[in-house]
Design a protein around this motif. Structure first.
Motif, PDB file in Angstrom:
ATOM      1  N   ALA A 102     -29.707  31.606  -1.137  1.00 59.45           N
ATOM      2  CA  ALA A 102     -29.022  30.248  -0.889  1.00 59.45           C
ATOM      3  C   ALA A 102     -29.267  29.537  -1.991  1.00 59.45           C
ATOM      4  O   ALA A 102     -28.184  28.527  -1.626  1.00 59.45           O
ATOM      5  CB  ALA A 102     -30.449  30.610   0.958  1.00 59.45           C
ATOM      6  N   LEU A 103     -30.957  29.288  -1.513  1.00 62.86           N
ATOM      7  CA  LEU A 103     -30.789  27.686  -2.523  1.00 62.86           C
ATOM      8  C   LEU A 103     -30.073  28.306  -4.372  1.00 62.86           C
ATOM      9  O   LEU A 103     -30.274  27.498  -4.200  1.00 62.86           O
ATOM     10  CB  LEU A 103     -32.817  28.021  -2.765  1.00 62.86           C
ATOM     11  CG  LEU A 103     -33.416  27.900  -2.030  1.00 62.86           C
ATOM     12  CD1 LEU A 103     -35.130  27.782  -1.715  1.00 62.86           C
ATOM     13  CD2 LEU A 103     -33.062  25.784  -1.562  1.00 62.86           C
ATOM     14  N   ALA A 106     -27.015  27.147  -3.907  1.00 63.74           N
ATOM     15  CA  ALA A 106     -26.621  25.779  -3.877  1.00 63.74           C
ATOM     16  C   ALA A 106     -26.831  24.637  -4.743  1.00 63.74           C
ATOM     17  O   ALA A 106     -26.712  23.599  -4.875  1.00 63.74           O
ATOM     18  CB  ALA A 106     -27.924  25.258  -2.542  1.00 63.74           C
ATOM     19  N   ALA A 110     -31.540  22.643  -6.023  1.00 65.44           N
ATOM     20  CA  ALA A 110     -32.239  23.700  -5.005  1.00 65.44           C
ATOM     21  C   ALA A 110     -33.188  25.129  -4.796  1.00 65.44           C
ATOM     22  O   ALA A 110     -34.160  25.378  -4.194  1.00 65.44           O
ATOM     23  CB  ALA A 110     -31.079  23.891  -3.477  1.00 65.44           C
TER      24      ALA A 110
END
Length: 116
Positions: A102-103, A106, A110
């Motif tokens: 997810a990071l 992003a 992030a």
């Protein structure tokens, strides 16, 4: 249930398990910051408590603190592996990878930083 558990704080039954139980209860109630505080209390009393590391990671993730959650999971994985708690290590590895993905999605600002 939370009120009953909180009445035990400071008494003879106060310990890592009570703090873990309060963290879990607050997590289930959606009070993520409060849950994280209780999980940290449990870990202050027993830094080798694999389930508390997992709970802390989840509370932080649910509170939107991905970097802190990832750090908690990484520490928890190391603790669980050192204790031979393979199931907890596997679970936290899965959760950590989800956060890393997810990071990464992003963007670079992030992205998680590797521990030095």
């Amino acid at each position: 249930m939370i009120e009953q558990l909180e009445k035990l704080l400071g008494g003879p039954r106060d310990g890592a398990l009570l703090r873990f139980s309060l963290g879990t209860a607050h997590l289930n109630a959606g009070a993520f910051e409060r849950a994280a505080a209780y999980f940290r209390d449990a870990l202050a009393q027993d830094p080798r408590y694999s389930a508390a590391w997992k709970g802390l990671g989840r509370a932080l993730a649910d509170a939107g603190q991905a970097q802190a959650a990832l750090a908690a999971y990484r520490e928890g994985i190391a603790v669980a592996e050192a204790r031979g708690d393979k199931q907890a290590a596997r679970e936290m590895t899965v959760f950590a990878r989800r956060i890393e993905r997810a990071l990464a999605a992003a963007g670079p600002s992030a992205a998680p930083k590797e521990p030095t």
